[in-house]
Scaffold this motif. Structure first.
Motif, PDB file in Angstrom:
ATOM      1  N   ASP A  31       0.935  -0.934  -0.179  1.00  0.00           N
ATOM      2  CA  ASP A  31      -0.129  -0.086  -0.287  1.00  0.00           C
ATOM      3  C   ASP A  31       1.161   0.430   0.558  1.00  0.00           C
ATOM      4  N   MET A  32       1.856   1.453   0.805  1.00  0.00           N
ATOM      5  CA  MET A  32       3.041   2.225   0.665  1.00  0.00           C
ATOM      6  C   MET A  32       3.675   2.614  -0.238  1.00  0.00           C
ATOM      7  N   LEU A  33       3.533   1.304  -0.930  1.00  0.00           N
ATOM      8  CA  LEU A  33       4.790   1.367  -2.467  1.00  0.00           C
ATOM      9  C   LEU A  33       4.033   1.793  -3.322  1.00  0.00           C
ATOM     10  N   VAL A  34       2.565   1.609  -3.167  1.00  0.00           N
ATOM     11  CA  VAL A  34       2.238   2.052  -4.554  1.00  0.00           C
ATOM     12  C   VAL A  34       1.494   3.665  -4.342  1.00  0.00           C
ATOM     13  N   GLY A  35       1.368   4.004  -3.249  1.00  0.00           N
ATOM     14  CA  GLY A  35       0.265   5.017  -2.760  1.00  0.00           C
ATOM     15  C   GLY A  35      -1.064   4.894  -2.595  1.00  0.00           C
ATOM     16  N   ALA A  36      -1.396   4.215  -2.178  1.00  0.00           N
ATOM     17  CA  ALA A  36      -3.383   4.226  -1.290  1.00  0.00           C
ATOM     18  C   ALA A  36      -2.863   3.914  -0.289  1.00  0.00           C
ATOM     19  N   THR A  37      -4.623   3.738   0.407  1.00  0.00           N
ATOM     20  CA  THR A  37      -4.454   3.913   1.738  1.00  0.00           C
ATOM     21  C   THR A  37      -4.032   3.400   2.606  1.00  0.00           C
ATOM     22  N   ALA A  38      -2.943   3.888   3.971  1.00  0.00           N
ATOM     23  CA  ALA A  38      -2.151   2.806   4.165  1.00  0.00           C
ATOM     24  C   ALA A  38      -2.389   2.334   4.979  1.00  0.00           C
ATOM     25  N   LEU A  39      -1.797   0.938   5.577  1.00  0.00           N
ATOM     26  CA  LEU A  39      -2.502  -0.279   6.118  1.00  0.00           C
ATOM     27  C   LEU A  39      -1.784  -0.283   7.901  1.00  0.00           C
ATOM     28  N   PRO A  40      -2.758  -0.191   8.650  1.00  0.00           N
ATOM     29  CA  PRO A  40      -2.348   0.267  10.122  1.00  0.00           C
ATOM     30  C   PRO A  40      -1.632  -1.101  10.980  1.00  0.00           C
ATOM     31  N   THR A  41      -0.390  -0.467  11.416  1.00  0.00           N
ATOM     32  CA  THR A  41       0.253  -1.524  11.550  1.00  0.00           C
ATOM     33  C   THR A  41       0.297  -2.536  12.536  1.00  0.00           C
ATOM     34  N   GLU A  42      -0.941  -2.474  13.190  1.00  0.00           N
ATOM     35  CA  GLU A  42      -1.581  -3.592  13.834  1.00  0.00           C
ATOM     36  C   GLU A  42      -1.813  -4.566  12.750  1.00  0.00           C
ATOM     37  N   TRP A  43      -2.257  -4.354  11.114  1.00  0.00           N
ATOM     38  CA  TRP A  43      -2.148  -5.488  10.503  1.00  0.00           C
ATOM     39  C   TRP A  43      -1.575  -5.853   9.436  1.00  0.00           C
ATOM     40  N   ARG A  44      -0.259  -4.876  10.293  1.00  0.00           N
ATOM     41  CA  ARG A  44       1.538  -4.883   8.501  1.00  0.00           C
ATOM     42  C   ARG A  44       1.778  -6.818   9.114  1.00  0.00           C
ATOM     43  N   ALA A  45       1.183  -6.875  10.255  1.00  0.00           N
ATOM     44  CA  ALA A  45       1.961  -8.077  11.102  1.00  0.00           C
ATOM     45  C   ALA A  45       1.229  -9.517  10.821  1.00  0.00           C
ATOM     46  N   LEU A  46       0.147  -8.876  10.681  1.00  0.00           N
ATOM     47  CA  LEU A  46      -0.894 -10.625   9.886  1.00  0.00           C
ATOM     48  C   LEU A  46      -0.698 -10.217   9.000  1.00  0.00           C
ATOM     49  N   VAL A  47      -0.132  -9.499   7.397  1.00  0.00           N
ATOM     50  CA  VAL A  47      -0.646  -9.348   6.682  1.00  0.00           C
ATOM     51  C   VAL A  47       0.829 -10.338   6.355  1.00  0.00           C
ATOM     52  N   VAL A  48       1.634 -10.046   7.154  1.00  0.00           N
ATOM     53  CA  VAL A  48       3.219 -10.786   6.667  1.00  0.00           C
ATOM     54  C   VAL A  48       2.545 -12.111   6.978  1.00  0.00           C
ATOM     55  N   ALA A  49       1.843 -12.299   8.394  1.00  0.00           N
ATOM     56  CA  ALA A  49       2.026 -14.156   8.757  1.00  0.00           C
ATOM     57  C   ALA A  49       0.888 -14.589   7.735  1.00  0.00           C
ATOM     58  N   LEU A  50       0.251 -13.746   6.857  1.00  0.00           N
ATOM     59  CA  LEU A  50      -0.599 -14.673   6.003  1.00  0.00           C
ATOM     60  C   LEU A  50       0.916 -15.234   4.943  1.00  0.00           C
ATOM     61  N   VAL A  51       0.842 -14.288   4.504  1.00  0.00           N
ATOM     62  CA  VAL A  51       1.971 -14.381   3.009  1.00  0.00           C
ATOM     63  C   VAL A  51       2.785 -15.567   3.653  1.00  0.00           C
ATOM     64  N   MET A  52       3.457 -15.825   4.394  1.00  0.00           N
ATOM     65  CA  MET A  52       4.668 -16.233   4.617  1.00  0.00           C
ATOM     66  C   MET A  52       3.945 -17.948   5.043  1.00  0.00           C
ATOM     67  N   ALA A  53       2.721 -18.129   5.575  1.00  0.00           N
ATOM     68  CA  ALA A  53       1.607 -19.277   6.094  1.00  0.00           C
ATOM     69  C   ALA A  53       1.391 -19.312   4.735  1.00  0.00           C
ATOM     70  N   VAL A  54       0.882 -18.495   3.442  1.00  0.00           N
ATOM     71  CA  VAL A  54       0.204 -19.436   2.083  1.00  0.00           C
ATOM     72  C   VAL A  54       1.515 -19.659   1.371  1.00  0.00           C
ATOM     73  N   LEU A  55       2.959 -18.737   1.636  1.00  0.00           N
ATOM     74  CA  LEU A  55       4.181 -19.211   0.000  1.00  0.00           C
ATOM     75  C   LEU A  55       5.306 -20.127   1.149  1.00  0.00           C
ATOM     76  N   SER A  56       4.649 -20.836   2.151  1.00  0.00           N
ATOM     77  CA  SER A  56       5.696 -22.289   2.358  1.00  0.00           C
ATOM     78  C   SER A  56       5.481 -23.604   1.820  1.00  0.00           C
ATOM     79  N   PRO A  57       3.518 -23.344   2.009  1.00  0.00           N
ATOM     80  CA  PRO A  57       3.076 -24.873   0.674  1.00  0.00           C
ATOM     81  C   PRO A  57       3.375 -24.566  -0.772  1.00  0.00           C
ATOM     82  N   VAL A  58       3.278 -23.363  -0.974  1.00  0.00           N
ATOM     83  CA  VAL A  58       3.060 -23.572  -2.218  1.00  0.00           C
ATOM     84  C   VAL A  58       4.359 -23.726  -3.071  1.00  0.00           C
ATOM     85  N   MET A  59       5.555 -23.063  -2.438  1.00  0.00           N
ATOM     86  CA  MET A  59       6.715 -23.168  -2.573  1.00  0.00           C
ATOM     87  C   MET A  59       7.416 -24.873  -2.385  1.00  0.00           C
TER      88      MET A  59
END
Length: 79
Positions: A31-59
């Motif tokens: 969101d910051m890289l493309v200039g859209a609405t910023a995510l609250p800080t507490e949501w960023r940790a959740l997003v990182v955890a979800l991405v890691m949880a999805v990437l591991s089995p996909v890889m």
């Protein structure tokens, strides 16, 4: 690519972890890289955890498929 996705040596596991971490941070800050609405800080940790949880089995699944499609090379005794 098959070694990267399916290798069990320490350096391949480290490389996969680094790639997953970088992708997690990029997605969390997208969101910051493309200039859209910023995510609250507490949501960023959740997003990182979800991405890691999805990437591991996909890889892991991609590694199985790439390894299954790879031609087999006969090697001698590697002891």
């Amino acid at each position: 690519m098959a070694e990267f996705l399916g290798g069990n040596e320490w350096y391949w596991r480290l490389a996969r972890t680094v790639v997953q971490g970088v992708l997690g941070v990029v997605v969390a800050n997208l969101d910051m890289l493309v200039g859209a609405t910023a995510l609250p800080t507490e949501w960023r940790a959740l997003v990182v955890a979800l991405v890691m949880a999805v990437l591991s089995p996909v890889m892991a699944e991609l590694g199985k498929r790439v390894d299954a499609d790879a031609p087999r090379i006969e090697r001698g005794d590697e002891r």
